[in-house]
Scaffold this motif. Structure first.
Motif, short mmCIF file in Angstrom:
data_model
loop_
_atom_site.label_atom_id
_atom_site.label_comp_id
_atom_site.label_asym_id
_atom_site.label_seq_id
_atom_site.Cartn_x
_atom_site.Cartn_y
_atom_site.Cartn_z
N LYS A 58 64.22 33.99 23.78
CA LYS A 58 64.71 32.62 23.81
C LYS A 58 66.07 32.55 24.50
CE LYS A 58 65.69 28.63 20.85
NZ LYS A 58 65.70 28.11 19.45
N ALA A 59 66.94 33.49 24.20
CA ALA A 59 68.25 33.53 24.84
C ALA A 59 68.10 33.69 26.35
CB ALA A 59 69.09 34.67 24.27
N ALA A 60 67.07 34.42 26.77
CA ALA A 60 66.84 34.66 28.19
C ALA A 60 66.22 33.47 28.90
CB ALA A 60 65.96 35.89 28.37
N GLY A 61 65.81 32.45 28.14
CA GLY A 61 65.27 31.24 28.75
C GLY A 61 63.81 30.96 28.50
N ALA A 62 63.10 31.85 27.78
CA ALA A 62 61.69 31.60 27.47
C ALA A 62 61.57 30.43 26.50
CB ALA A 62 61.05 32.84 26.88
N GLU A 63 60.53 29.63 26.67
CA GLU A 63 60.32 28.47 25.81
C GLU A 63 59.05 28.58 24.97
OE1 GLU A 63 60.63 24.82 27.98
OE2 GLU A 63 62.46 25.44 29.03
N GLU A 64 58.03 29.21 25.54
CA GLU A 64 56.77 29.35 24.81
C GLU A 64 56.70 30.78 24.26
OE1 GLU A 64 53.23 27.65 26.28
OE2 GLU A 64 54.28 26.37 27.72
N ILE A 65 57.05 30.90 22.98
CA ILE A 65 57.17 32.21 22.35
C ILE A 65 56.31 32.27 21.10
CG2 ILE A 65 58.78 33.89 21.35
CD1 ILE A 65 61.03 32.40 22.88
N LYS A 66 55.49 33.28 21.02
CA LYS A 66 54.63 33.51 19.84
C LYS A 66 55.13 34.77 19.14
CE LYS A 66 50.95 34.29 17.17
NZ LYS A 66 50.68 33.56 15.91
N VAL A 67 55.47 34.64 17.85
CA VAL A 67 55.95 35.78 17.06
C VAL A 67 54.80 36.32 16.21
CG1 VAL A 67 57.61 36.56 15.33
CG2 VAL A 67 58.27 34.78 16.97
N ILE A 68 54.59 37.62 16.27
CA ILE A 68 53.50 38.24 15.52
C ILE A 68 53.86 38.47 14.05
CG2 ILE A 68 52.14 40.36 15.27
CD1 ILE A 68 52.06 40.58 18.29
N VAL A 69 54.97 39.14 13.79
CA VAL A 69 55.35 39.47 12.41
C VAL A 69 56.08 38.29 11.77
CG1 VAL A 69 56.58 41.08 10.93
CG2 VAL A 69 55.57 41.89 13.06
N PRO A 70 55.58 37.74 10.67
CA PRO A 70 56.25 36.63 10.01
C PRO A 70 57.68 36.98 9.60
CG PRO A 70 54.05 36.95 9.13
CD PRO A 70 54.34 38.14 9.98
N GLN A 71 58.57 36.01 9.70
CA GLN A 71 59.97 36.24 9.37
C GLN A 71 60.13 36.60 7.89
OE1 GLN A 71 62.52 34.39 7.63
NE2 GLN A 71 64.22 35.61 8.43
N SER A 72 59.17 36.21 7.07
CA SER A 72 59.24 36.48 5.64
C SER A 72 59.01 37.95 5.30
CB SER A 72 58.19 35.63 4.90
OG SER A 72 56.89 35.91 5.40
N VAL A 73 58.49 38.73 6.25
CA VAL A 73 58.28 40.16 6.01
C VAL A 73 59.63 40.85 6.02
CG1 VAL A 73 57.23 42.28 6.87
CG2 VAL A 73 55.98 40.12 7.04
N HIS A 74 60.03 41.40 4.88
CA HIS A 74 61.37 41.96 4.75
C HIS A 74 61.61 43.13 5.69
CE1 HIS A 74 65.21 42.76 2.81
NE2 HIS A 74 64.86 44.03 2.68
N HIS A 75 60.64 44.03 5.77
CA HIS A 75 60.76 45.21 6.64
C HIS A 75 59.66 45.12 7.67
CE1 HIS A 75 60.71 49.76 7.40
NE2 HIS A 75 61.81 49.28 7.93
N ALA A 76 59.99 44.58 8.84
CA ALA A 76 58.99 44.27 9.87
C ALA A 76 58.08 45.44 10.25
CB ALA A 76 59.68 43.71 11.10
#
Length: 268
Positions: A58-76
Protein backbone atom coordinates in the motif's frame (compact mmCIF):
# COMPACT_ATOMS: atom_id res chain seq x y z
CA UNK A 1 5.75 -44.33 3.57
CA UNK A 2 2.12 -44.01 4.69
CA UNK A 3 2.76 -40.40 5.67
CA UNK A 4 4.18 -39.74 2.20
CA UNK A 5 1.04 -41.16 0.54
CA UNK A 6 -1.17 -38.97 2.75
CA UNK A 7 0.82 -35.85 1.92
CA UNK A 8 0.74 -36.64 -1.80
CA UNK A 9 -3.01 -37.22 -1.68
CA UNK A 10 -3.51 -33.93 0.18
CA UNK A 11 -1.40 -32.12 -2.42
CA UNK A 12 -3.50 -33.57 -5.26
CA UNK A 13 -6.73 -32.57 -3.53
CA UNK A 14 -5.47 -29.05 -2.95
CA UNK A 15 -4.26 -28.73 -6.54
CA UNK A 16 -7.62 -29.91 -7.85
CA UNK A 17 -9.48 -27.41 -5.69
CA UNK A 18 -7.20 -24.64 -6.83
CA UNK A 19 -7.66 -25.52 -10.50
CA UNK A 20 -11.44 -25.64 -10.09
CA UNK A 21 -11.68 -22.24 -8.43
CA UNK A 22 -9.21 -20.44 -10.69
CA UNK A 23 -10.88 -21.91 -13.75
CA UNK A 24 -14.27 -20.47 -12.81
CA UNK A 25 -13.68 -16.78 -13.35
CA UNK A 26 -16.45 -14.26 -14.02
CA UNK A 27 -18.07 -15.51 -17.21
CA UNK A 28 -15.44 -18.24 -17.57
CA UNK A 29 -13.05 -15.98 -19.51
CA UNK A 30 -9.36 -15.29 -19.02
CA UNK A 31 -8.71 -13.21 -15.90
CA UNK A 32 -5.75 -11.44 -17.44
CA UNK A 33 -2.65 -11.91 -19.53
CA UNK A 34 0.94 -12.03 -18.44
CA UNK A 35 1.70 -8.63 -19.99
CA UNK A 36 -1.59 -7.07 -18.88
CA UNK A 37 -3.36 -6.48 -15.60
CA UNK A 38 -5.91 -8.77 -14.00
CA UNK A 39 -7.87 -5.80 -12.67
CA UNK A 40 -10.55 -4.26 -14.97
CA UNK A 41 -9.22 -0.75 -14.27
CA UNK A 42 -5.68 -1.68 -15.30
CA UNK A 43 -4.20 -1.41 -11.80
CA UNK A 44 -2.08 -4.28 -10.49
CA UNK A 45 -3.76 -6.92 -8.35
CA UNK A 46 -1.48 -7.65 -5.41
CA UNK A 47 -1.87 -10.65 -3.09
CA UNK A 48 0.14 -10.59 0.12
CA UNK A 49 0.61 -13.20 2.81
CA UNK A 50 0.11 -10.85 5.80
CA UNK A 51 -0.83 -7.27 6.65
CA UNK A 52 2.88 -6.54 7.00
CA UNK A 53 3.57 -7.19 3.31
CA UNK A 54 0.23 -5.53 2.61
CA UNK A 55 1.32 -2.31 4.30
CA UNK A 56 4.51 -2.26 2.23
CA UNK A 57 2.44 -2.76 -0.94
CA UNK A 58 0.00 0.00 0.00
CA UNK A 59 2.83 2.38 0.83
CA UNK A 60 4.30 1.63 -2.60
CA UNK A 61 1.05 2.68 -4.28
CA UNK A 62 -0.90 -0.57 -4.73
CA UNK A 63 -4.66 -0.19 -4.32
CA UNK A 64 -6.08 -3.66 -4.94
CA UNK A 65 -4.56 -5.79 -2.20
CA UNK A 66 -5.72 -9.19 -0.97
CA UNK A 67 -4.35 -10.38 2.39
CA UNK A 68 -4.18 -14.14 2.97
CA UNK A 69 -3.49 -14.40 6.72
CA UNK A 70 -6.18 -12.71 8.84
CA UNK A 71 -4.91 -9.91 11.05
CA UNK A 72 -6.49 -11.68 14.03
CA UNK A 73 -3.92 -14.50 13.77
CA UNK A 74 -1.46 -13.64 16.54
CA UNK A 75 1.50 -15.50 15.05
CA UNK A 76 1.12 -15.32 11.27
CA UNK A 77 3.59 -18.14 10.42
CA UNK A 78 1.24 -20.58 12.18
CA UNK A 79 -1.50 -20.01 9.61
CA UNK A 80 -2.32 -22.78 7.13
CA UNK A 81 -3.54 -21.32 3.80
CA UNK A 82 -6.89 -22.62 2.56
CA UNK A 83 -7.63 -23.57 -1.07
CA UNK A 84 -9.58 -20.31 -1.46
CA UNK A 85 -6.50 -18.39 -0.31
CA UNK A 86 -4.35 -20.11 -2.89
CA UNK A 87 -6.96 -19.52 -5.57
CA UNK A 88 -6.63 -15.78 -4.96
CA UNK A 89 -2.88 -16.11 -5.43
CA UNK A 90 -3.43 -17.57 -8.88
CA UNK A 91 -5.36 -14.46 -9.97
CA UNK A 92 -2.75 -11.94 -8.88
CA UNK A 93 -0.33 -9.84 -10.88
CA UNK A 94 2.09 -9.76 -7.96
CA UNK A 95 2.39 -12.04 -4.93
CA UNK A 96 4.34 -10.73 -1.93
CA UNK A 97 5.71 -13.09 0.71
CA UNK A 98 8.55 -13.39 3.23
CA UNK A 99 11.06 -16.25 3.05
CA UNK A 100 10.67 -17.11 6.75
CA UNK A 101 6.97 -17.90 6.33
CA UNK A 102 6.55 -21.70 6.32
CA UNK A 103 3.78 -21.58 3.73
CA UNK A 104 6.00 -19.78 1.18
CA UNK A 105 6.36 -22.99 -0.86
CA UNK A 106 2.57 -23.34 -1.18
CA UNK A 107 2.30 -19.70 -2.23
CA UNK A 108 4.93 -20.18 -4.94
CA UNK A 109 3.17 -23.30 -6.22
CA UNK A 110 -0.21 -21.55 -6.38
CA UNK A 111 1.17 -18.50 -8.18
CA UNK A 112 1.91 -20.52 -11.30
CA UNK A 113 3.35 -18.67 -14.28
CA UNK A 114 1.08 -15.61 -14.38
CA UNK A 115 1.85 -13.91 -11.08
CA UNK A 116 5.21 -12.33 -10.34
CA UNK A 117 6.56 -13.60 -7.03
CA UNK A 118 8.18 -10.90 -4.90
CA UNK A 119 10.16 -11.77 -1.78
CA UNK A 120 9.87 -8.95 0.76
CA UNK A 121 12.36 -8.09 3.48
CA UNK A 122 10.02 -7.68 6.45
CA UNK A 123 11.83 -5.32 8.78
CA UNK A 124 10.43 -2.07 10.17
CA UNK A 125 13.85 -0.46 10.22
CA UNK A 126 13.15 2.91 8.60
CA UNK A 127 15.88 2.69 5.96
CA UNK A 128 14.93 -0.87 5.00
CA UNK A 129 11.26 0.06 4.73
CA UNK A 130 12.00 2.94 2.37
CA UNK A 131 14.21 0.73 0.22
CA UNK A 132 11.47 -1.90 -0.09
CA UNK A 133 8.74 0.66 -0.80
CA UNK A 134 10.81 2.23 -3.58
CA UNK A 135 11.54 -1.21 -5.07
CA UNK A 136 7.88 -2.22 -5.00
CA UNK A 137 6.79 1.11 -6.45
CA UNK A 138 9.07 0.51 -9.42
CA UNK A 139 7.66 -3.02 -9.88
CA UNK A 140 4.05 -1.81 -9.68
CA UNK A 141 4.65 1.23 -11.88
CA UNK A 142 3.60 3.49 -8.99
CA UNK A 143 6.89 5.28 -8.30
CA UNK A 144 5.22 8.66 -7.72
CA UNK A 145 2.89 7.25 -5.06
CA UNK A 146 5.79 5.47 -3.37
CA UNK A 147 7.88 8.66 -3.32
CA UNK A 148 4.97 10.65 -1.87
CA UNK A 149 4.49 8.09 0.90
CA UNK A 150 8.20 8.06 1.69
CA UNK A 151 8.22 11.83 2.09
CA UNK A 152 5.33 11.68 4.56
CA UNK A 153 6.98 8.77 6.35
CA UNK A 154 10.24 10.70 6.79
CA UNK A 155 8.35 13.62 8.32
CA UNK A 156 6.36 11.43 10.71
CA UNK A 157 9.35 9.28 11.69
CA UNK A 158 11.51 12.32 12.49
CA UNK A 159 8.75 13.76 14.69
CA UNK A 160 8.19 10.50 16.57
CA UNK A 161 11.91 9.93 17.10
CA UNK A 162 12.32 13.46 18.45
CA UNK A 163 9.36 12.98 20.83
CA UNK A 164 10.75 9.71 22.18
CA UNK A 165 14.22 11.14 22.68
CA UNK A 166 12.73 14.10 24.52
CA UNK A 167 11.36 11.55 27.02
CA UNK A 168 14.77 10.07 27.86
CA UNK A 169 15.07 9.87 31.67
CA UNK A 170 17.43 12.64 32.75
CA UNK A 171 18.08 13.43 29.10
CA UNK A 172 20.20 10.31 28.72
CA UNK A 173 19.62 7.44 26.28
CA UNK A 174 18.33 4.39 28.20
CA UNK A 175 20.16 1.07 28.15
CA UNK A 176 18.01 -1.38 26.17
CA UNK A 177 17.92 -5.06 25.27
CA UNK A 178 15.88 -5.96 22.20
CA UNK A 179 14.34 -8.99 20.58
CA UNK A 180 15.96 -9.44 17.16
CA UNK A 181 12.80 -8.36 15.29
CA UNK A 182 12.24 -5.21 17.36
CA UNK A 183 15.66 -3.59 17.00
CA UNK A 184 13.99 -1.02 14.72
CA UNK A 185 12.10 0.37 17.72
CA UNK A 186 15.36 0.85 19.61
CA UNK A 187 16.61 2.85 16.64
CA UNK A 188 13.41 4.91 16.74
CA UNK A 189 14.14 5.72 20.38
CA UNK A 190 17.68 6.79 19.57
CA UNK A 191 19.15 3.92 21.60
CA UNK A 192 21.56 1.20 20.53
CA UNK A 193 20.77 -2.20 22.11
CA UNK A 194 23.49 -3.55 24.41
CA UNK A 195 22.23 -7.03 23.58
CA UNK A 196 19.62 -8.94 21.59
CA UNK A 197 17.76 -12.20 22.04
CA UNK A 198 15.45 -14.51 20.13
CA UNK A 199 13.70 -15.66 18.18
CA UNK A 200 14.23 -18.68 20.44
CA UNK A 201 13.52 -18.45 24.17
CA UNK A 202 16.26 -16.93 26.30
CA UNK A 203 18.64 -19.54 27.70
CA UNK A 204 20.01 -19.36 31.27
CA UNK A 205 23.38 -18.27 29.88
CA UNK A 206 21.76 -15.48 27.84
CA UNK A 207 19.68 -14.45 30.84
CA UNK A 208 22.79 -13.99 32.94
CA UNK A 209 24.63 -12.16 30.16
CA UNK A 210 21.78 -9.77 29.32
CA UNK A 211 20.90 -9.07 32.95
CA UNK A 212 24.54 -8.15 33.61
CA UNK A 213 24.12 -5.30 31.09
CA UNK A 214 21.64 -3.74 33.55
CA UNK A 215 19.14 -2.64 30.90
CA UNK A 216 16.40 -0.17 31.74
CA UNK A 217 14.15 -1.50 28.96
CA UNK A 218 13.52 -4.82 27.22
CA UNK A 219 11.90 -4.37 23.80
CA UNK A 220 9.87 -7.53 23.34
CA UNK A 221 8.19 -8.82 20.18
CA UNK A 222 4.44 -8.93 20.84
CA UNK A 223 3.99 -11.63 18.18
CA UNK A 224 6.61 -14.00 19.61
CA UNK A 225 6.62 -13.20 23.31
CA UNK A 226 7.72 -15.88 25.75
CA UNK A 227 6.67 -13.94 28.82
CA UNK A 228 8.94 -11.91 31.06
CA UNK A 229 12.35 -12.00 29.40
CA UNK A 230 14.60 -10.78 32.21
CA UNK A 231 12.81 -11.46 35.50
CA UNK A 232 14.30 -9.86 38.60
CA UNK A 233 16.48 -7.58 36.48
CA UNK A 234 14.45 -4.47 37.21
CA UNK A 235 14.07 -3.76 33.48
CA UNK A 236 10.71 -2.59 32.16
CA UNK A 237 9.45 -4.79 29.34
CA UNK A 238 7.93 -2.94 26.37
CA UNK A 239 5.58 -4.75 23.99
CA UNK A 240 6.39 -3.85 20.38
CA UNK A 241 3.92 -4.71 17.62
CA UNK A 242 5.32 -5.30 14.13
CA UNK A 243 2.22 -6.08 12.08
CA UNK A 244 -0.09 -3.29 10.86
CA UNK A 245 -3.87 -3.52 11.19
CA UNK A 246 -6.47 -4.30 8.55
CA UNK A 247 -6.16 -0.77 7.18
CA UNK A 248 -2.64 -1.74 6.00
CA UNK A 249 -1.27 1.54 7.32
CA UNK A 250 2.34 1.22 8.47
CA UNK A 251 2.59 4.57 10.26
CA UNK A 252 0.46 3.55 13.30
CA UNK A 253 3.03 0.81 14.00
CA UNK A 254 5.62 3.54 14.64
CA UNK A 255 3.18 5.76 16.52
CA UNK A 256 2.23 2.90 18.83
CA UNK A 257 5.87 1.95 19.41
CA UNK A 258 6.73 5.57 20.24
CA UNK A 259 3.83 5.77 22.69
CA UNK A 260 4.84 2.53 24.42
CA UNK A 261 8.47 3.66 24.66
CA UNK A 262 7.53 7.01 26.15
CA UNK A 263 5.23 5.33 28.65
CA UNK A 264 8.02 2.96 29.71
CA UNK A 265 10.36 5.89 30.18
CA UNK A 266 7.89 7.51 32.52
CA UNK A 267 6.47 10.10 30.17
CA UNK A 268 2.76 10.66 29.76
Amino acid sequence: MARTRVRFASFLALSAALALVTGCGNGGGDTGSKDGKNSPDGKPVVVVTTTWEGAFAKAAGAEEIKVIVPQSVHHAPDYDPKPSDLAAVGKADFVLYAPFEPYAAKIKEAAGSKAELVEVNLDNDADKVKTEVARLGKLFGTEDAAAKWTASFDTEYAKLSKDVQAAWPGGKSPVVVSQVFTVWSAKLSGATPVGTYGPEAVTPAQLAELSAKKPALVLDNAHMSTGTVLPDSGARQVKIVNYPGNDLDLLPVYRNAAAELKKAMGAS
